[in-house]
Design a protein around this motif. Sequence first.
Motif, PDB file in Angstrom:
ATOM      1  N   GLU A  96       0.832  -1.196   0.000  1.00 60.28           N
ATOM      2  CA  GLU A  96       0.000   0.000   0.000  1.00 60.28           C
ATOM      3  C   GLU A  96       0.871   1.252   0.000  1.00 60.28           C
ATOM      4  O   GLU A  96       0.546   2.267  -0.655  1.00 60.28           O
ATOM      5  CB  GLU A  96      -0.945  -0.016   1.209  1.00 60.28           C
ATOM      6  CG  GLU A  96      -2.049  -1.067   1.068  1.00 60.28           C
ATOM      7  CD  GLU A  96      -2.942  -1.143   2.288  1.00 60.28           C
ATOM      8  OE1 GLU A  96      -2.678  -0.427   3.282  1.00 60.28           O
ATOM      9  OE2 GLU A  96      -3.920  -1.944   2.271  1.00 60.28           O
ATOM     10  N   GLU A  97       1.976   1.159   0.745  1.00 63.93           N
ATOM     11  CA  GLU A  97       2.914   2.296   0.760  1.00 63.93           C
ATOM     12  C   GLU A  97       3.500   2.524  -0.629  1.00 63.93           C
ATOM     13  O   GLU A  97       3.587   3.658  -1.124  1.00 63.93           O
ATOM     14  CB  GLU A  97       4.036   2.010   1.774  1.00 63.93           C
ATOM     15  CG  GLU A  97       5.005   3.197   1.959  1.00 63.93           C
ATOM     16  CD  GLU A  97       6.122   2.846   2.944  1.00 63.93           C
ATOM     17  OE1 GLU A  97       7.230   3.351   2.754  1.00 63.93           O
ATOM     18  OE2 GLU A  97       5.871   2.037   3.879  1.00 63.93           O
ATOM     19  N   THR A 142      -9.604  -4.541   0.757  1.00 68.53           N
ATOM     20  CA  THR A 142     -10.734  -4.097  -0.055  1.00 68.53           C
ATOM     21  C   THR A 142     -11.035  -2.624   0.152  1.00 68.53           C
ATOM     22  O   THR A 142     -11.387  -1.903  -0.795  1.00 68.53           O
ATOM     23  CB  THR A 142     -11.977  -4.924   0.297  1.00 68.53           C
ATOM     24  OG1 THR A 142     -11.682  -6.309   0.175  1.00 68.53           O
ATOM     25  CG2 THR A 142     -13.148  -4.585  -0.619  1.00 68.53           C
ATOM     26  N   LEU A 143     -10.939  -2.166   1.403  1.00 65.79           N
ATOM     27  CA  LEU A 143     -11.288  -0.774   1.715  1.00 65.79           C
ATOM     28  C   LEU A 143     -10.106   0.187   1.559  1.00 65.79           C
ATOM     29  O   LEU A 143     -10.211   1.364   1.904  1.00 65.79           O
ATOM     30  CB  LEU A 143     -11.823  -0.695   3.151  1.00 65.79           C
ATOM     31  CG  LEU A 143     -13.114  -1.489   3.418  1.00 65.79           C
ATOM     32  CD1 LEU A 143     -13.539  -1.345   4.877  1.00 65.79           C
ATOM     33  CD2 LEU A 143     -14.234  -1.031   2.494  1.00 65.79           C
ATOM     34  N   PHE A 144      -8.983  -0.288   1.051  1.00 58.07           N
ATOM     35  CA  PHE A 144      -7.794   0.548   0.827  1.00 58.07           C
ATOM     36  C   PHE A 144      -8.151   1.721  -0.104  1.00 58.07           C
ATOM     37  O   PHE A 144      -8.763   1.528  -1.154  1.00 58.07           O
ATOM     38  CB  PHE A 144      -6.695  -0.327   0.224  1.00 58.07           C
ATOM     39  CG  PHE A 144      -5.486   0.441  -0.255  1.00 58.07           C
ATOM     40  CD1 PHE A 144      -4.775   1.251   0.622  1.00 58.07           C
ATOM     41  CD2 PHE A 144      -5.103   0.382  -1.583  1.00 58.07           C
ATOM     42  CE1 PHE A 144      -3.665   1.963   0.162  1.00 58.07           C
ATOM     43  CE2 PHE A 144      -3.992   1.086  -2.041  1.00 58.07           C
ATOM     44  CZ  PHE A 144      -3.267   1.872  -1.162  1.00 58.07           C
ATOM     45  N   THR A 145      -7.826   2.875   0.342  1.00 59.30           N
ATOM     46  CA  THR A 145      -8.026   4.141  -0.412  1.00 59.30           C
ATOM     47  C   THR A 145      -9.492   4.482  -0.640  1.00 59.30           C
ATOM     48  O   THR A 145      -9.816   5.233  -1.546  1.00 59.30           O
ATOM     49  CB  THR A 145      -7.323   4.107  -1.791  1.00 59.30           C
ATOM     50  OG1 THR A 145      -8.013   3.188  -2.649  1.00 59.30           O
ATOM     51  CG2 THR A 145      -5.867   3.739  -1.669  1.00 59.30           C
ATOM     52  N   ARG A 201     -17.992   0.640  -6.553  1.00 66.51           N
ATOM     53  CA  ARG A 201     -17.064  -0.478  -6.792  1.00 66.51           C
ATOM     54  C   ARG A 201     -16.538  -1.049  -5.490  1.00 66.51           C
ATOM     55  O   ARG A 201     -16.420  -2.276  -5.335  1.00 66.51           O
ATOM     56  CB  ARG A 201     -15.902  -0.001  -7.668  1.00 66.51           C
ATOM     57  CG  ARG A 201     -14.934  -1.146  -8.021  1.00 66.51           C
ATOM     58  CD  ARG A 201     -13.790  -0.668  -8.872  1.00 66.51           C
ATOM     59  NE  ARG A 201     -12.919   0.248  -8.163  1.00 66.51           N
ATOM     60  CZ  ARG A 201     -11.991  -0.148  -7.269  1.00 66.51           C
ATOM     61  NH1 ARG A 201     -11.857  -1.412  -6.969  1.00 66.51           N
ATOM     62  NH2 ARG A 201     -11.220   0.743  -6.664  1.00 66.51           N
ATOM     63  N   LYS A 202     -16.232  -0.181  -4.545  1.00 67.20           N
ATOM     64  CA  LYS A 202     -15.694  -0.667  -3.260  1.00 67.20           C
ATOM     65  C   LYS A 202     -16.726  -1.565  -2.531  1.00 67.20           C
ATOM     66  O   LYS A 202     -16.379  -2.576  -1.931  1.00 67.20           O
ATOM     67  CB  LYS A 202     -15.311   0.512  -2.359  1.00 67.20           C
ATOM     68  CG  LYS A 202     -13.980   1.165  -2.726  1.00 67.20           C
ATOM     69  CD  LYS A 202     -12.830   0.230  -2.423  1.00 67.20           C
ATOM     70  CE  LYS A 202     -11.485   0.870  -2.760  1.00 67.20           C
ATOM     71  NZ  LYS A 202     -10.367  -0.043  -2.526  1.00 67.20           N
ATOM     72  N   THR A 243      -6.669  -1.656  -9.733  1.00 70.17           N
ATOM     73  CA  THR A 243      -7.868  -0.865 -10.016  1.00 70.17           C
ATOM     74  C   THR A 243      -7.896   0.375  -9.130  1.00 70.17           C
ATOM     75  O   THR A 243      -8.235   1.486  -9.594  1.00 70.17           O
ATOM     76  CB  THR A 243      -9.126  -1.700  -9.784  1.00 70.17           C
ATOM     77  OG1 THR A 243      -9.051  -2.880 -10.575  1.00 70.17           O
ATOM     78  CG2 THR A 243     -10.370  -0.927 -10.164  1.00 70.17           C
ATOM     79  N   ASP A 244      -7.554   0.199  -7.824  1.00 68.39           N
ATOM     80  CA  ASP A 244      -7.508   1.343  -6.915  1.00 68.39           C
ATOM     81  C   ASP A 244      -6.511   2.395  -7.420  1.00 68.39           C
ATOM     82  O   ASP A 244      -6.776   3.603  -7.393  1.00 68.39           O
ATOM     83  CB  ASP A 244      -7.103   0.884  -5.501  1.00 68.39           C
ATOM     84  CG  ASP A 244      -8.233   0.162  -4.796  1.00 68.39           C
ATOM     85  OD1 ASP A 244      -9.386   0.264  -5.246  1.00 68.39           O
ATOM     86  OD2 ASP A 244      -7.959  -0.539  -3.777  1.00 68.39           O
ATOM     87  N   PHE A 245      -5.373   1.927  -7.845  1.00 74.61           N
ATOM     88  CA  PHE A 245      -4.300   2.797  -8.335  1.00 74.61           C
ATOM     89  C   PHE A 245      -4.786   3.607  -9.543  1.00 74.61           C
ATOM     90  O   PHE A 245      -4.599   4.828  -9.632  1.00 74.61           O
ATOM     91  CB  PHE A 245      -3.082   1.940  -8.696  1.00 74.61           C
ATOM     92  CG  PHE A 245      -2.003   2.666  -9.433  1.00 74.61           C
ATOM     93  CD1 PHE A 245      -1.259   3.678  -8.825  1.00 74.61           C
ATOM     94  CD2 PHE A 245      -1.739   2.378 -10.763  1.00 74.61           C
ATOM     95  CE1 PHE A 245      -0.258   4.357  -9.524  1.00 74.61           C
ATOM     96  CE2 PHE A 245      -0.756   3.042 -11.461  1.00 74.61           C
ATOM     97  CZ  PHE A 245      -0.004   4.035 -10.844  1.00 74.61           C
ATOM     98  N   LEU A 246      -5.434   2.929 -10.497  1.00 77.63           N
ATOM     99  CA  LEU A 246      -5.898   3.590 -11.720  1.00 77.63           C
ATOM    100  C   LEU A 246      -7.007   4.587 -11.414  1.00 77.63           C
ATOM    101  O   LEU A 246      -7.045   5.688 -11.990  1.00 77.63           O
ATOM    102  CB  LEU A 246      -6.407   2.539 -12.723  1.00 77.63           C
ATOM    103  CG  LEU A 246      -5.347   1.594 -13.297  1.00 77.63           C
ATOM    104  CD1 LEU A 246      -5.995   0.533 -14.176  1.00 77.63           C
ATOM    105  CD2 LEU A 246      -4.295   2.360 -14.093  1.00 77.63           C
TER     106      LEU A 246
END
Length: 1566
Positions: free
Chosen positions: A1005-1006, A1368-1371, A1214-1215, A1200-1203
């Motif tokens: 995540e970092e 899943t809940l990241f960002t 989506r989350k 997907t989170d990154f994009l």
Amino acid sequence: MRSSGSSLLCIPKARSKTHALSLLSKLGLEKYHPNKLTPQHFIEINKNSLQNQTASSLEEIPWCFLRNLYKVNAECRNSMQLPTCEEENVDYFDLYTDNGCADKQVNPLDVIVALCLCADNFLQQEMALKMSMCQLSVPLLLPSSNNSQSTLMLWALRDIIKEWCPQNLSESKGFVENNIVQADIPFYSFVRLKNCSLSKSQLLNQIFSHGQQSHNIFLHRDMDGGSIKRVIANGLVEVCWYLPCGNENLDVFLEPVAFANLRGDICESPAEFQFLFQVSNATFIFLDKVEQDEHEALMSQKDVQDKLFLVVNRKDGSKSEDMTFVKTTAEELKLPKTSVTVKNANMNLAQLSQSLCSTIKTSLSGIKSTVNIVNMVDIAVELGFYVDENKTGEQKKAAEEVIWDIGDGNVNYKRQQLPLQGENWKRLSELQKEECRLNVSDESSVEEYKGQLQDKQRAIREEQRKHKMSKAMKTFIENVSTEDKVKRDEFLKWMKLKLDTDSREKLSELHQKYKEGCEKKDPKLIAELDQALLDSSLGIEHYMREMGLIYEFSIQSQETTYDISGLPGLAAEILLDGYPLELLDGDASNIPEKWITDVLMEVHRKVGEQSRLLVLTVLGVQSTGKSTLLNIMFGVQFPVSSGRCTRGAYMLFLKVGQDLKSELDCDFIVLIDTEGLKSPDLAQLEDSYEHDNQLATFVIGLSDVAIINIAMENAAEMKDVLQITAHALLRMKQIGKKTICHFVHQNVGGVSAHSKCMTERQHILDQLNEMTVIAAEMEKQPNIKAFTDVLDYNIEKNNWNIPGLWHGTPPMAAVSTGYSEAVADFKRNLLEKVNEDRKAQPSTIPEFLEWMTSLWKSVKYENFIFSFRNTLVAHAYDNLCKQFNEWEWEFRKEILSWQKEAEVEILNTDNQSQEDFFESKKTEVSIKIEKQQTLMQQKLSDYYKTKDRHINLIEKYKADFLNSISRLALGIKDSVDTALDRALQLKASRKKFQNIQRKYRSVIEEQVMKLLSDCKDRSLTEEELKQEFEKMWDKTTADVSGLKERDVAASVLNQLRKNFTNLNVSEILHNINLKEMGNNPFKTRREHTDSWTTKLKHFFTGDLQSVADNIIESCTQFIIDKVSTNQDYHESFTNYLLEKLDGFLQQSHKDQKTNTKFETDLKLHICGIAAREFQKMHRKFLSENDPKTQLDEHKNQYLTDFLDLYINKDQGQRKAKDFVRVCIKPAVNDFINRSLCTDIVDEILTSSRSAEYSSRTYFQYHIQKELLEKDSFDSFVKYICSYEIYVKDWILKQIQQKLSDNNTLGKVKTKILLVIVKRISDATEQASKEDNDVLLPDNTESVTKFISNMQKILIKDISISEEDEKTTLFTIQSTCHTFINSFKEALDELKEELEGKFSQNQNIQETLSKLSIKPQDQLFQRVFGCGQQCPFCKVPCEAGGKQHKEHHAAVHRPQGLGRYRSTKTEKLVVALCTTTVHSNRKFKNTVTQQKRHPFKDYRTFYPEWHIPPDSSIQASDYWKYVLAQYNERFAEEYKSKPADVPEAWKKITKEQALKGLKEAFNMKTD
């Protein structure tokens, strides 16, 4: 004049028809007139028959009298007066005014005459017989009710049989027994003139009372009611008989004399006087004076000098002209002075009676001829009298036709006319007993011998069928088949009268010889004479027996020329009419079961199937008054003295009135009268005790109430009766029958008898205790130490004192009032308390028959208790097993549901409170299990309190089921504790995995955020962004590593060492490489057993190898079942495997004498297999939970989170979907899998095949039925030799079949899905609010709060991986309300997705293999039981529960199927356990240390096994068929020679085998 034949000149007073009808109306009898009262009115058991109240109205008087008469109460005439009027205003000194009582009074003679006019022929007989027993005068001539002729009551007196000892037999102590109407004895008449102040009745009573206690045979004016004016009784002629006892000091007359007494004066009843004068040897006329018309009447008589006697009462104040006219009359009649007796004023009645006695004695000495009552018919007809017997002439003729050629002797007659009950019938009975006992030599084939016995029986039956119906039986059946019941009853009565008369004449000589033989104490002579008496006896029962045997032998014949199908219905009618039916043929010691069954079933149908029975029997020594006791108690007529020797047991049905049916809980009382237990004379015979024991066991076993009749004067006989009773009751206790037992002590009198008898009663109890211990030793029941261990015995309530039967010295003694009242009191108490004493529901006729059949079969075996087998018991036991299985599943399901939640809860618990929480769960489940255990125990207790379902029959199994509940609770506790341990271990493993995941997740995540920051400043395409992400991911996860693999083999070996703690095998295990063990097939060797026989068998047959292979196969299947789940290895798997192995080895040591070497080698082999498979299992678990793999699963999500972050796309929807897909979906699937086991089991148990799992009996039946239908040898072999494996496979296939039908598995999954989705939906609503019911703030932080709330609510339902959640809940940047709405939509989509998936065909095998708790295991536990097998044929135990004291099975197999073979021939053994254990054969095996031991005593070595005989010959047809079909192949499989299969077995068809199977398991239908 009423008859032209009368020469009397005086005119009779007309009897008014109006007066008669008025009296009948006054007594409430008009509706019964004429002749409508029947005996059935009085033998019915109703409240009237039990009450002991005096009459309170005129209408009650006749019933009160008859009630007392039926009790044979000699004081019955005293019950005919109402209580004295007690009006306050009555002036008792007013001599002229009627005080109103006259209308409420009636003369007892009027009541008797009225009842005779209303009674039918048979009630008149009953009344006359019972009045005679009471030593009361009986009607000889009965006045009519309509001024027509009187009736000669010949038929009414026909039943009276009297015994007396004339002078010529007094020294030899002989006696004469005769029907009193046929006895040629002097006949004396007593009449009076109009003016007579003497009471001739009183005087006659005084004459009879010389030497006896005073007894009023004739009613007289000084008796209660005797002075009341007679309305219809004038003209009544009563008769009684003086009979000598053979003692000159007591006898008034040395020869028998009949005395007739005319009521009213001779001018009122001239025809009656004329009749008496003609039939009498002497006529005594009582008078004060003679009037002119009387003088003329007397003068008209002829030949009076020797026949007429005057008794003149010359009172003070008598007119001289009166006395002169008396003297003139006497002189004109030419009477000698000795024929005139004058009572002067100074002569009292005693002196007068002595004077008359002398006159009578003098007269008797001169008598040359006599006329018996039968021979009075012509005179009666001549005088215009009606003879009651004349209307039965047709039936009399028919009876004479039946016994027409009896003159050749009873033995020849029976051989010709009653052939079916001859030697063949007796021989058949002997063969049936022999088939039960099998007294065959050790070397003979028991089954071959059994076949020979059956062939002989078939031959006898065929021979019996060849007999044609005899002429006598045709006539008999034709006459009893008439629809006119009266004619049938008259015919049967004539048959009885004729046969009894014949027997008395022909058997008297035999009786005398028998008496002499007893005095000589010659057992052989006694036996011969006893048999001769039996052969010569002939009664109605022999004709009824023949009728039954005609039906018994011909019912299956196709060539019968006469219709015999209606015979049972005919016998049923006769039984319902109050006639006894022979239950047990005492001559042949056999029961015609088909006949008895069909007769009683006809009774059942005729009474509308309302046939609840209360069965009562009396048991006692011969000639101690037991039949008399029954007769007086219930007003019936079991034979007590007919000159014949009656054997066996008879049953009689008494209808219970509507007013008592609910109180007594029955529709009929069934009385069983038996032959007496052997007297000391017959006790000398060898089989006497066995015979008595069998009889007592049978009748006590049939009875709800047993009355043990004890004559107190004979201590030896009493002791014998007590021993036989104790023995019979002990047997009943063992099979669950609780008979109420009353001890009747006869001949105990006196007001202090009760207190004096307490010592005697205690003595009897001591004797009963002693006899019980002896019987318990004989029946091998050492735990029974006292009679109270056998029966609920109360020394006060179960003992009754009955005074002596006779009041005075017979034959002139009346039945003692004390006796009749004591018997009535006993009857009343018995019936009033029987329902509270009776523990069980009353039997209906079908149930009674079922019990009777089983009981009789068991009696035929020498070892009763071990041979008893009964369908009622089997049904009751099976019903309890079904209930127990339901309770057990409720118990298991409740705990499994709790366990499912507890396991999830453990996984959801935070690590800090883990240990405390874990211990609290163990405490919680202990409390819950204890609560469920108590509930199950209460259900069992409540079940046993019910009176239905014949629960009393299985009382002895209650302790077994209680033990099984305790064992079940312990087993469940161990299972749950192990499951909780596994859950805790899983949580620990997950924690380790998640710690690794957490470490790398943080780094990833970092790095994602760093990469996002770096890329924000550049304008990159999506493809370029993906390339940058791939570089970062590969670099970051390059050095991710998982958990270290455990050495499972070392763990297994360590547990194996602990298992071998008590064995000296440490050196063997020291250098063992477990991974190398079990790679090659296991081979047994000679050194694996300490038995030389087993070593030889191993060499030749490989029996031990087969045992080892079965153990290995069963253990391997267990290993496969464990490995197929998604679990990690747990040490409990090895522990359970070793426990299972120890159980197998314990049995193999017992059967094969295996040693430590065998145990060590086999455990190493199996543990080697387990170590390798468990290692693979562990490796798979590590692989599936590898951190690198888990991170890679989240790779696309991070991308997907990154994009999305790069382009600032909204992530809310989506989350939520990702959360449902990643976190909720696995949890839902896990919930479904955890719930599947119980739901699948419920589905099976509620399906159309649920009966197969309802009890072990049903399961065995269905599995064996399917085997037969498949007819596959391999399946039979696997079922027999690998029973556990076969059953598990069979259950699994059944489950798979059920789940595949109509996609049942998908439907079950869908049902569970709806449950968990509903719970999650409800939790969503609840979690979206604060504690104060306000919605959570609509910000990003509240999403975490929402998910946390939801997890707390669903803490027992689903477990969500912490790492999956955080990943899943990241960002996440979505607000809470948007997330929740999207979550709901995603949950609905998940539901639709899974519903669609479940609607398609499921992979059943894969689904089942993944379940940690398998439904097949739950069903297996339900039906498998204890797993024990018969030591001889290997049939599995079917007993309920698991902690039972006795193993048993419905049907055993030929022992060859269990690998038993002859040591000499090596041939498979065909003998059935159910046969051999009751034969004289012997067995030997390793358990007996190769020493031969009687099969009968098999329980010495196998005390836990109960092997009763087959329920029928056909019951074992199933396995006979299997062996006959596959004999060669079984021999090949078992490496032995084929069995010598009896020819009869080869003829058994598949259909017969299935029928036998149904019979063995009591299956009415499938």
